[in-house]
Design a protein around this motif. Structure first.
Motif, PDB file in Angstrom:
ATOM      1  N   ALA A 189       0.838  -1.198   0.000  1.00  0.00           N
ATOM      2  CA  ALA A 189       0.000   0.000   0.000  1.00  0.00           C
ATOM      3  C   ALA A 189       0.872   1.246   0.000  1.00  0.00           C
ATOM      4  CB  ALA A 189      -0.918  -0.007   1.225  1.00  0.00           C
ATOM      5  N   VAL A 190       1.965   1.205   0.756  1.00  0.00           N
ATOM      6  CA  VAL A 190       2.908   2.323   0.751  1.00  0.00           C
ATOM      7  C   VAL A 190       3.524   2.470  -0.643  1.00  0.00           C
ATOM      8  CG1 VAL A 190       5.037   3.228   1.746  1.00  0.00           C
ATOM      9  CG2 VAL A 190       3.385   2.041   3.206  1.00  0.00           C
ATOM     10  N   ALA A 191       3.891   1.343  -1.258  1.00  0.00           N
ATOM     11  CA  ALA A 191       4.479   1.389  -2.604  1.00  0.00           C
ATOM     12  C   ALA A 191       3.495   1.955  -3.625  1.00  0.00           C
ATOM     13  CB  ALA A 191       4.922  -0.006  -3.024  1.00  0.00           C
ATOM     14  N   SER A 192       2.199   1.662  -3.447  1.00  0.00           N
ATOM     15  CA  SER A 192       1.200   2.160  -4.408  1.00  0.00           C
ATOM     16  C   SER A 192       1.103   3.680  -4.375  1.00  0.00           C
ATOM     17  CB  SER A 192      -0.170   1.544  -4.109  1.00  0.00           C
ATOM     18  OG  SER A 192      -0.722   2.057  -2.906  1.00  0.00           O
ATOM     19  N   LEU A 193       1.460   4.304  -3.257  1.00  0.00           N
ATOM     20  CA  LEU A 193       1.456   5.765  -3.185  1.00  0.00           C
ATOM     21  C   LEU A 193       2.526   6.366  -4.081  1.00  0.00           C
ATOM     22  CD1 LEU A 193       0.946   6.310   0.658  1.00  0.00           C
ATOM     23  CD2 LEU A 193      -0.756   5.940  -1.125  1.00  0.00           C
ATOM     24  N   LEU A 194       3.545   5.577  -4.384  1.00  0.00           N
ATOM     25  CA  LEU A 194       4.579   6.000  -5.339  1.00  0.00           C
ATOM     26  C   LEU A 194       4.224   5.567  -6.755  1.00  0.00           C
ATOM     27  CD1 LEU A 194       7.422   7.167  -5.944  1.00  0.00           C
ATOM     28  CD2 LEU A 194       8.339   4.891  -5.403  1.00  0.00           C
ATOM     29  N   LEU A 195       3.616   4.384  -6.861  1.00  0.00           N
ATOM     30  CA  LEU A 195       3.331   3.823  -8.185  1.00  0.00           C
ATOM     31  C   LEU A 195       2.379   4.693  -8.994  1.00  0.00           C
ATOM     32  CD1 LEU A 195       2.895   0.007  -7.459  1.00  0.00           C
ATOM     33  CD2 LEU A 195       4.629   1.074  -8.918  1.00  0.00           C
ATOM     34  N   TYR A 196       1.287   5.120  -8.355  1.00  0.00           N
ATOM     35  CA  TYR A 196       0.261   5.824  -9.137  1.00  0.00           C
ATOM     36  C   TYR A 196       0.786   7.098  -9.797  1.00  0.00           C
ATOM     37  CZ  TYR A 196      -3.978   8.270 -10.446  1.00  0.00           C
ATOM     38  OH  TYR A 196      -4.938   8.952 -11.147  1.00  0.00           O
ATOM     39  N   PRO A 197       1.425   8.016  -9.059  1.00  0.00           N
ATOM     40  CA  PRO A 197       1.927   9.206  -9.760  1.00  0.00           C
ATOM     41  C   PRO A 197       3.000   8.890 -10.799  1.00  0.00           C
ATOM     42  CG  PRO A 197       2.653   9.194  -7.462  1.00  0.00           C
ATOM     43  CD  PRO A 197       1.641   8.111  -7.609  1.00  0.00           C
ATOM     44  N   LEU A 198       3.812   7.849 -10.560  1.00  0.00           N
ATOM     45  CA  LEU A 198       4.796   7.465 -11.571  1.00  0.00           C
ATOM     46  C   LEU A 198       4.107   6.956 -12.836  1.00  0.00           C
ATOM     47  CD1 LEU A 198       7.563   5.618  -9.497  1.00  0.00           C
ATOM     48  CD2 LEU A 198       7.722   7.877 -10.595  1.00  0.00           C
ATOM     49  N   LEU A 199       3.125   6.081 -12.664  1.00  0.00           N
ATOM     50  CA  LEU A 199       2.406   5.563 -13.825  1.00  0.00           C
ATOM     51  C   LEU A 199       1.616   6.666 -14.527  1.00  0.00           C
ATOM     52  CD1 LEU A 199       1.129   2.183 -12.328  1.00  0.00           C
ATOM     53  CD2 LEU A 199       2.923   2.490 -14.036  1.00  0.00           C
ATOM     54  N   ARG A 200       1.177   7.622 -13.774  1.00  0.00           N
ATOM     55  CA  ARG A 200       0.438   8.767 -14.339  1.00  0.00           C
ATOM     56  C   ARG A 200       1.396   9.737 -15.033  1.00  0.00           C
ATOM     57  NH1 ARG A 200      -3.068  11.563 -16.379  1.00  0.00           N
ATOM     58  NH2 ARG A 200      -4.761  12.646 -15.292  1.00  0.00           N
ATOM     59  N   ARG A 201       2.694   9.537 -14.774  1.00  0.00           N
ATOM     60  CA  ARG A 201       3.740  10.406 -15.306  1.00  0.00           C
ATOM     61  C   ARG A 201       3.505  11.855 -14.888  1.00  0.00           C
ATOM     62  NH1 ARG A 201       3.406   7.167 -20.978  1.00  0.00           N
ATOM     63  NH2 ARG A 201       4.223   5.225 -20.154  1.00  0.00           N
ATOM     64  N   ASP A 202       3.201  11.972 -13.623  1.00  0.00           N
ATOM     65  CA  ASP A 202       2.986  13.277 -13.004  1.00  0.00           C
ATOM     66  C   ASP A 202       4.225  13.593 -12.169  1.00  0.00           C
ATOM     67  OD1 ASP A 202       2.252  15.400 -11.367  1.00  0.00           O
ATOM     68  OD2 ASP A 202       0.172  14.758 -11.211  1.00  0.00           O
ATOM     69  N   TRP A 203       4.968  14.610 -12.551  1.00  0.00           N
ATOM     70  CA  TRP A 203       6.239  14.907 -11.892  1.00  0.00           C
ATOM     71  C   TRP A 203       6.146  16.081 -10.923  1.00  0.00           C
ATOM     72  CZ3 TRP A 203       8.000  10.583 -13.078  1.00  0.00           C
ATOM     73  CH2 TRP A 203       7.901  10.058 -14.364  1.00  0.00           C
ATOM     74  N   ARG A 204       4.938  16.521 -10.619  1.00  0.00           N
ATOM     75  CA  ARG A 204       4.785  17.626  -9.665  1.00  0.00           C
ATOM     76  C   ARG A 204       5.132  17.145  -8.255  1.00  0.00           C
ATOM     77  NH1 ARG A 204      -1.263  19.168 -11.360  1.00  0.00           N
ATOM     78  NH2 ARG A 204      -1.288  16.880 -11.367  1.00  0.00           N
ATOM     79  N   ARG A 336       2.081   3.893 -26.729  1.00  0.00           N
ATOM     80  CA  ARG A 336       3.140   4.880 -26.958  1.00  0.00           C
ATOM     81  C   ARG A 336       3.415   5.673 -25.674  1.00  0.00           C
ATOM     82  NH1 ARG A 336      -1.502   6.655 -29.377  1.00  0.00           N
ATOM     83  NH2 ARG A 336      -2.260   8.759 -28.830  1.00  0.00           N
ATOM     84  N   PHE A 337       4.580   6.190 -25.596  1.00  0.00           N
ATOM     85  CA  PHE A 337       5.057   6.841 -24.365  1.00  0.00           C
ATOM     86  C   PHE A 337       4.391   8.212 -24.221  1.00  0.00           C
ATOM     87  CE2 PHE A 337       7.943   9.063 -21.534  1.00  0.00           C
ATOM     88  CZ  PHE A 337       8.170   8.085 -20.568  1.00  0.00           C
ATOM     89  N   GLU A 338       3.266   8.224 -23.558  1.00  0.00           N
ATOM     90  CA  GLU A 338       2.589   9.480 -23.224  1.00  0.00           C
ATOM     91  C   GLU A 338       1.833   9.266 -21.921  1.00  0.00           C
ATOM     92  OE1 GLU A 338      -1.541   8.870 -25.752  1.00  0.00           O
ATOM     93  OE2 GLU A 338       0.048  10.125 -26.590  1.00  0.00           O
ATOM     94  N   ALA A 339       1.506  10.337 -21.264  1.00  0.00           N
ATOM     95  CA  ALA A 339       0.855  10.239 -19.961  1.00  0.00           C
ATOM     96  C   ALA A 339      -0.537   9.621 -20.121  1.00  0.00           C
ATOM     97  CB  ALA A 339       0.756  11.619 -19.327  1.00  0.00           C
ATOM     98  N   PRO A 340      -0.825   8.513 -19.436  1.00  0.00           N
ATOM     99  CA  PRO A 340      -2.150   7.922 -19.507  1.00  0.00           C
ATOM    100  C   PRO A 340      -3.139   8.750 -18.700  1.00  0.00           C
ATOM    101  CG  PRO A 340      -0.839   6.730 -17.917  1.00  0.00           C
ATOM    102  CD  PRO A 340       0.068   7.759 -18.538  1.00  0.00           C
ATOM    103  N   ASP A 341      -4.433   8.552 -18.968  1.00  0.00           N
ATOM    104  CA  ASP A 341      -5.428   9.238 -18.156  1.00  0.00           C
ATOM    105  C   ASP A 341      -5.503   8.589 -16.780  1.00  0.00           C
ATOM    106  OD1 ASP A 341      -6.959   6.900 -18.400  1.00  0.00           O
ATOM    107  OD2 ASP A 341      -8.117   7.707 -20.077  1.00  0.00           O
ATOM    108  N   ALA A 342      -6.256   9.211 -15.879  1.00  0.00           N
ATOM    109  CA  ALA A 342      -6.317   8.755 -14.490  1.00  0.00           C
ATOM    110  C   ALA A 342      -6.860   7.330 -14.398  1.00  0.00           C
ATOM    111  CB  ALA A 342      -7.175   9.709 -13.670  1.00  0.00           C
TER     112      ALA A 342
END
Length: 560
Positions: A189-204, A336-342
């Motif tokens: 569950a702790v790892a998923s807090l990192l996974l989601y923004p990485l998979l979303r390609r959100d770098w904020r 293709r390498f682009e940010a997926p939707d939520a």
């Protein structure tokens, strides 16, 4: 009729989605049993030594082990100690604590269902109707809390990332860290807090605040345990309780994990239908999964009727869910390498969580249904996500199967919870009734039995047996479910009296005879098994001055 979407996809308010949790209320007065007693002992130790818990010694069967060496973080035990300090060791009060986390789990699941645009009421109904939710929701073990904190943390994470909401970010991090401090397996569950923004390609930077907060809580816990006991709690217990690799054992445990996961869904074909609804490749996953579990059951694990039934009814759907999650990830790699939707990032995150948490206890001492609570919510969401794409006649069929499955699943779950309730209460009723009315011993009366019976024996004034030499005036109460940690030649050999503790089903929960292993796969392959009546044997022993009589069969409790 336009299928699942028109029939079920309504954005029900939160209070409606919490209504299925009311199914937990009839079991609030259930007797403590199995590992409930263990966590109560933890709570007592923490009440006595709140600032120095790790070095306290826990008496576990014939062993004396420091708390630092057990694979249980202590947040849940502190909560139990707090409730116990106010209400005493009240079954209703302590079960109400667990009930509160059941509400949190459904609230978090509802939020994620809305994000994924799947029917939230159906998701909450499937979770709350599962036997894992209903049985573990009426215990004081930490598994319901761990699942609830994990799913709530993920729900708030999505809000934090998508809306850049600072309050949600802090709440997500705190919930995720608390999940880890409740059950170590929620490290995912702790790892998923990192996974989601990485998979979303959100770098904020704010998108990674939840993970940073959760990681900080994990680090504080490990540093505190190191400072108090000389070693980090999680890392040291991980090495102590992880078994060495073994192909056959790992395969058997993986089979059990898939079986227990599949048993959380009704035997209506819902899982296979929902996976197949995603397309041709998912149909192939279902077919390959069926062949794989059949091969494992019939050839690698030795075959037999029990394995065949478990493979067909439960392991097959379980592997189909895991296989479809792997397919989703493989498909994601090819885009293709682009940010997926939520929604797409959520599906990938759910898929990773499902695979990782299903097999989280592969190398542990045993497999139990309670450990499969972690992957269950995301498995339900992915299943409903597959169903929502059906159209026309297939859509109508999907809606019917889903509604029937919710009803049948809830009926099955209630039946299993009722059986567990009846079984737990046999110990309390026996100690407070028949056993109390017997002629008392001239010496001391000891007990050495399964954990539920131990609790009520202690409450009645009996003494725990720790391998002492007993006099001819002492008595020992044992059950056929009794640890083998003490030398049997030191136990009294005379049977004074025996009792049958039985309940009228409708399911066996933990029984060698019925191959039911809800609380431990050491008892059997099935999470539960139909039974008209389930019986445990209890003996009262005393030393005999003339030749010994045969001892009753002794079997060990599941490891915690």
């Amino acid at each position: 009729m336009s299928g699942v979407r028109s029939a079920l996809e309504r954005d029900h308010p939160v209070w409606v989605c919490l209504l299925p949790a009311l199914a937990l209320l009839p079991w609030l007065d259930k007797a403590f049993h199995i590992d409930d007693t263990q966590f109560l002992i933890y709570a007592r130790l923490i009440s006595e030594h709140p600032f120095d818990p790790f070095v306290q010694v826990f008496e576990w069967d014939s062993m004396r082990v420091a708390i630092i060496d057990f694979p249980h973080p202590l947040l849940w035990q502190y909560l139990l100690a707090a409730v116990r300090g106010v209400f005493g060791e009240s079954e209703v009060a302590l079960h109400t604590l667990t009930f509160g986390f059941g509400l949190l789990a459904l609230a978090g699941l509802r939020g994620l269902a809305v994000r994924l645009r799947v029917p939230p009421l159906a998701a909450c109904g499937l979770l709350a109707g599962s036997c894992g939710f209903l049985v573990m929701g009426s215990t004081i073990m930490p598994d319901m809390a761990a699942m609830a904190l994990s799913i709530a943390a993920l729900d708030r994470l999505v809000a934090a990332v998508e809306e850049q909401d600072r309050r949600s970010a802090w709440l997500s991090g705190l919930l995720g860290g608390c999940a880890f401090l409740t059950r170590f397996t929620t490290l995912f569950a702790v790892a998923s807090l990192l996974l989601y923004p990485l998979l979303r390609r959100d770098w904020r930077p704010r998108s990674y605040l939840p993970f940073s907060i959760a990681l900080m809580l994990v680090a504080i816990s490990e540093i505190a345990s190191f400072a108090i006991a000389g070693r980090p709690h999680f890392i040291s217990s991980l090495f102590r309780w992880t078994n060495d690799p073994s192909w056959l054992r790992d395969l058997y445990f993986a089979f059990n994990e898939l079986t227990f996961l599949g048993a959380q869904f009704p035997v209506t074909g819902l899982v296979l239908f929902g996976v197949c609804a995603r397309g041709v490749r998912s149909v192939a996953v279902v077919c390959v999964s069926g062949v794989a579990v059949a091969f494992a059951a019939l050839f690698e694990l030795g075959g037999g009727q029990d394995l065949a039934i478990a493979a067909l009814l439960f392991a097959w759907p379980g592997l189909a869910l895991v296989g479809d999650a792997a397919l989703r990830l493989a498909s994601g790699i090819s885009i293709r390498f682009e940010a997926p939707d939520a929604a797409t990032a959520l599906r990938w995150t759910f898929s990773l969580i499902l695979i990782a948490t299903t097999f989280a206890t592969l190398r542990y001492e045993h497999v139990a249904v309670k450990y499969l609570l972690l992957p269950l919510p995301v498995a339900i969401l992915l299943l409903l996500d597959g169903l929502k794409g059906t159209r026309g006649h297939w859509g109508a069929a999907g809606a019917v199967v889903l509604w029937l499955s919710c009803g049948i699943g809830a009926a099955t779950g209630v039946g299993v919870a009722l059986s567990d309730y009846r079984w737990a209460n046999t110990n309390r009723e026996f100690i407070d009734g028949e056993f109390r009315d017997r002629t008392p011993a001239r010496g001391k009366t000891y007990y050495n039995a399964q954990w539920g019976l131990r609790y009520y024996a202690e409450r009645a004034g009996l003494h725990p047996y720790r391998g002492e030499e007993l006099t001819f005036d002492d008595e020992l109460l044992v059950s056929t479910v009794v640890p083998q940690d003490f030398e049997t030649d030191r136990l009294p050999q005379g049977i004074i009296r025996s009792w049958d503790l039985s309940y009228p089903g409708p399911f066996a929960i933990l029984s060698f005879e019925h191959r039911a292993g809800f609380y431990s796969n050491r008892w059997g392959l099935y999470a539960f098994a139909p039974s008209g009546r389930v019986t445990d044997k209890v003996y009262l022993l005393r030393e005999r001055r003339t030749g010994p009589t045969p001892m009753p069969d002794e079997r060990s409790l599941p490891s915690r």
